[in-house]
Design a protein around this motif. Structure first.
Motif, PDB file in Angstrom:
ATOM      1  N   UNK A 108      27.523  11.985  25.138  1.00  8.95           N
ATOM      2  CA  UNK A 108      26.861  10.770  25.576  1.00  8.95           C
ATOM      3  C   UNK A 108      27.801   9.880  26.364  1.00  8.95           C
ATOM      4  N   UNK A 159      14.755  22.541  17.874  1.00  9.33           N
ATOM      5  CA  UNK A 159      14.342  21.659  18.972  1.00  9.33           C
ATOM      6  C   UNK A 159      14.792  22.237  20.294  1.00  9.33           C
ATOM      7  N   UNK A 162      23.145   0.825  25.714  1.00 11.01           N
ATOM      8  CA  UNK A 162      22.509   1.962  25.055  1.00 11.01           C
ATOM      9  C   UNK A 162      21.879   2.907  26.073  1.00 11.01           C
ATOM     10  N   UNK A 163      21.327   2.317  27.119  1.00 16.10           N
ATOM     11  CA  UNK A 163      20.596   3.124  28.100  1.00 16.10           C
ATOM     12  C   UNK A 163      21.465   3.554  29.283  1.00 16.10           C
ATOM     13  N   UNK A 198      19.091  14.745  15.688  1.00 15.33           N
ATOM     14  CA  UNK A 198      17.911  14.756  16.556  1.00 15.33           C
ATOM     15  C   UNK A 198      17.773  13.447  17.321  1.00 15.33           C
ATOM     16  N   UNK A 211      23.728  15.283  33.655  1.00 12.43           N
ATOM     17  CA  UNK A 211      22.715  14.349  34.133  1.00 12.43           C
ATOM     18  C   UNK A 211      22.845  14.052  35.608  1.00 12.43           C
ATOM     19  N   UNK A 232      20.175  11.490  18.177  1.00 17.14           N
ATOM     20  CA  UNK A 232      21.179  11.500  19.234  1.00 17.14           C
ATOM     21  C   UNK A 232      20.697  12.302  20.434  1.00 17.14           C
ATOM     22  N   UNK A 233      20.028  13.407  20.156  1.00 20.49           N
ATOM     23  CA  UNK A 233      19.544  14.224  21.264  1.00 20.49           C
ATOM     24  C   UNK A 233      18.431  13.524  22.028  1.00 20.49           C
ATOM     25  N   UNK A 234      17.585  12.812  21.299  1.00 20.50           N
ATOM     26  CA  UNK A 234      16.554  12.035  21.978  1.00 20.50           C
ATOM     27  C   UNK A 234      17.196  10.975  22.861  1.00 20.50           C
ATOM     28  N   UNK A 235      18.249  10.366  22.316  1.00 18.48           N
ATOM     29  CA  UNK A 235      18.971   9.359  23.070  1.00 18.48           C
ATOM     30  C   UNK A 235      19.499   9.963  24.371  1.00 18.48           C
ATOM     31  N   UNK A 236      20.054  11.153  24.233  1.00 14.58           N
ATOM     32  CA  UNK A 236      20.580  11.816  25.428  1.00 14.58           C
ATOM     33  C   UNK A 236      19.484  12.077  26.443  1.00 14.58           C
ATOM     34  N   UNK A 288      18.933   9.384  28.747  1.00 17.32           N
ATOM     35  CA  UNK A 288      19.964   9.065  29.726  1.00 17.32           C
ATOM     36  C   UNK A 288      19.977  10.039  30.890  1.00 17.32           C
ATOM     37  N   UNK A 289      19.403  11.200  30.687  1.00 15.02           N
ATOM     38  CA  UNK A 289      19.555  12.260  31.669  1.00 15.02           C
ATOM     39  C   UNK A 289      18.511  12.158  32.772  1.00 15.02           C
ATOM     40  N   UNK A 290      18.958  11.800  33.945  1.00 14.31           N
ATOM     41  CA  UNK A 290      18.120  11.883  35.125  1.00 14.31           C
ATOM     42  C   UNK A 290      16.795  11.153  34.984  1.00 14.31           C
TER      43      UNK A 290
END
Lengths: 258, 258
Positions: free
Chosen positions: A154, A106, B199-200, B148, A201, B150-154, B157-159
């Motif tokens: 996170x 990924x 979460x967000x 994966x 971020x 977790x990475x989607x979650x990140x 959050x990023x920008x």
DNA sequence: CGTGTGATTGATTCTTGTCAACTATAGTGG
DNA sequence: CCACTATAGTTGACAAGAATCAATCACACG
């Protein structure tokens, strides 16, 4: 003892027993024979130049890698084209587990400075691991630690201010340098401000200002990528949102007031 | 065929073959015998009430869990005491992998609504997996998918702006509901605004406003926890920062202007 | 029909992103 | 050896977005 035996032992010592992979195999009570088996599938890859890629997004999972020297970042590129830095990888740390989910990477892994890695064919690794319980266990552990690192990452992003995120980031780096037996009070960042920004971020200007603020507060000294940690306690306090650390850091959280 | 055989088959169908765990074992080409072995260590746990905990921070890793009915959140509590939601877990999804790293749970798992789980003693699972290659592979896959996620979650959050994060969150939820074979255009959120906020990485008021904005833009209809997705394409576009989606969503990105 | 929790909305302040100019540094070639 | 250039980093001014504080609303529950 034959000549080749001696050579083999020397090779083992050089290639596994002495290296970062300790974390992956040695503490698990692996016999010399098993270590030899693991070593037989391990390849020392040619050194990578700065900015060279270890793998690309979409590549099939052939190998996992262990950083030996240098440093790496793994980035993921969003649909809109902007990069986010998923993680930084220091010597001894595994790279490539992002492909575990569906067999394809990924992320892209990029050398931040001139670096070198060991590569381990993943199918061979799982095959060997299946009959070496200690290795199996250790593999799980390493994967689990990578999950934990993601969660720590996170935690850095969630509802924290820029200077707090940066402080957390620096504390994490310190910890990893200590594991490597390197100085953690004075070090050189392998990554750019832009990389740090994409990891935390933030906008890169905000990262720059956060460095400035930590410096103004007397917590660190910054000169480009050279960092000196003047007050680790205050840095730790800052990382956790405490505004006035007990021992020092004379005005963390109030740069312009007063 | 004896009576007990029939009962056993029925039990298997009820307990594994028919359930969420398909994802974990069935596609891996497992024989009936192996399935029976897996089933023998699987326990159906008593239902949990809303707000009941599956495990606490610091608990030793005894079991991993698979959500059967209901929904869960895993939270991690920072040194300062504020909760961050690490993930939400829908039926069929694994809970408890956060302890893989050091054998102790980093998170607490809490039932968001009345729920039930299966529990699998982790040591037995790895033991069985070591002689069922397909299960071993599948276990890796499931862990990888959690990475994966977790990475989607990140990436959320990023920008990204509040309404983009929320749109991504809702799209992710849609996807998971579809996998479960449930309606993904009309559904009820099992979690509070506060949970979504944690979460967000937003304030709960901001989440509320983001819902309002998506509603104003004609993309969703919100009534408390009941959500209706009116325009999935626009929601997807919003999730990726596109301001004026091609087909509809008459003014995404300009609620008060004009 | 009150009560309490969860959700929404409003007003204000603060942080950060953005755009832009400027500085420092390393690398290059004359 | 020095000037030139490109890249990386810093700093400033401003605007946009989100946090915060506070009040209000909606709904489920007893």
């Amino acid at each position: 003892m034959s000549q080749s035996d001696v050579v083999d032992l020397a090779r083992l010592r050089r290639s596994c027993a002495h290296c970062s992979l300790q974390e992956l195999c040695l503490p698990a009570g692996i016999t010399g024979e098993e270590l030899a088996e693991l070593d037989s599938i391990m390849r020392r890859r040619r050194p990578l130049n700065r900015n060279e890629r270890l793998f690309h997004h979409g590549d099939a999972l052939n190998c996992v890698f262990v950083a030996r020297e240098g440093a790496f970042k793994t980035i993921s590129i969003s649909r809109e084209g902007d990069e986010t830095v998923v993680g930084f990888h220091m010597p001894g740390e595994l790279i490539g587990l992002d492909a575990l989910g569906d067999g394809h990477h990924r992320c892209e892994a990029i050398a931040l400075v001139d670096s070198s890695v060991c590569e381990i064919p993943f199918d061979r690794l799982t095959e060997i691991a299946s009959h070496i319980p200690g290795l199996q266990f250790q593999l799980m552990r390493v994967i689990g630690q990578s999950v934990s690192r993601d969660q720590d990452h996170m935690a850095m992003l969630l509802r924290r201010q820029a200077h707090e995120r940066l402080a957390m980031f620096l504390m994490g780096l310190r910890e990893r340098l200590e594991i490597l037996g390197q100085r953690s009070d004075v070090f050189r960042l392998p990554m750019s401000r832009e990389d740090i920004a994409a990891y935390l971020g933030l906008a890169l200007e905000t990262v720059s200002r956060a460095f400035g603020r930590l410096q103004d507060d007397g917590i660190i000294h910054v000169h480009g990528r050279s960092i000196e940690v003047l007050n680790a306690d205050a840095l730790d306090a800052c990382a956790h949102g405490e505004q006035t650390p007990p021992s020092a850091g004379r005005r963390c959280g109030s740069r312009t007031q007063g």
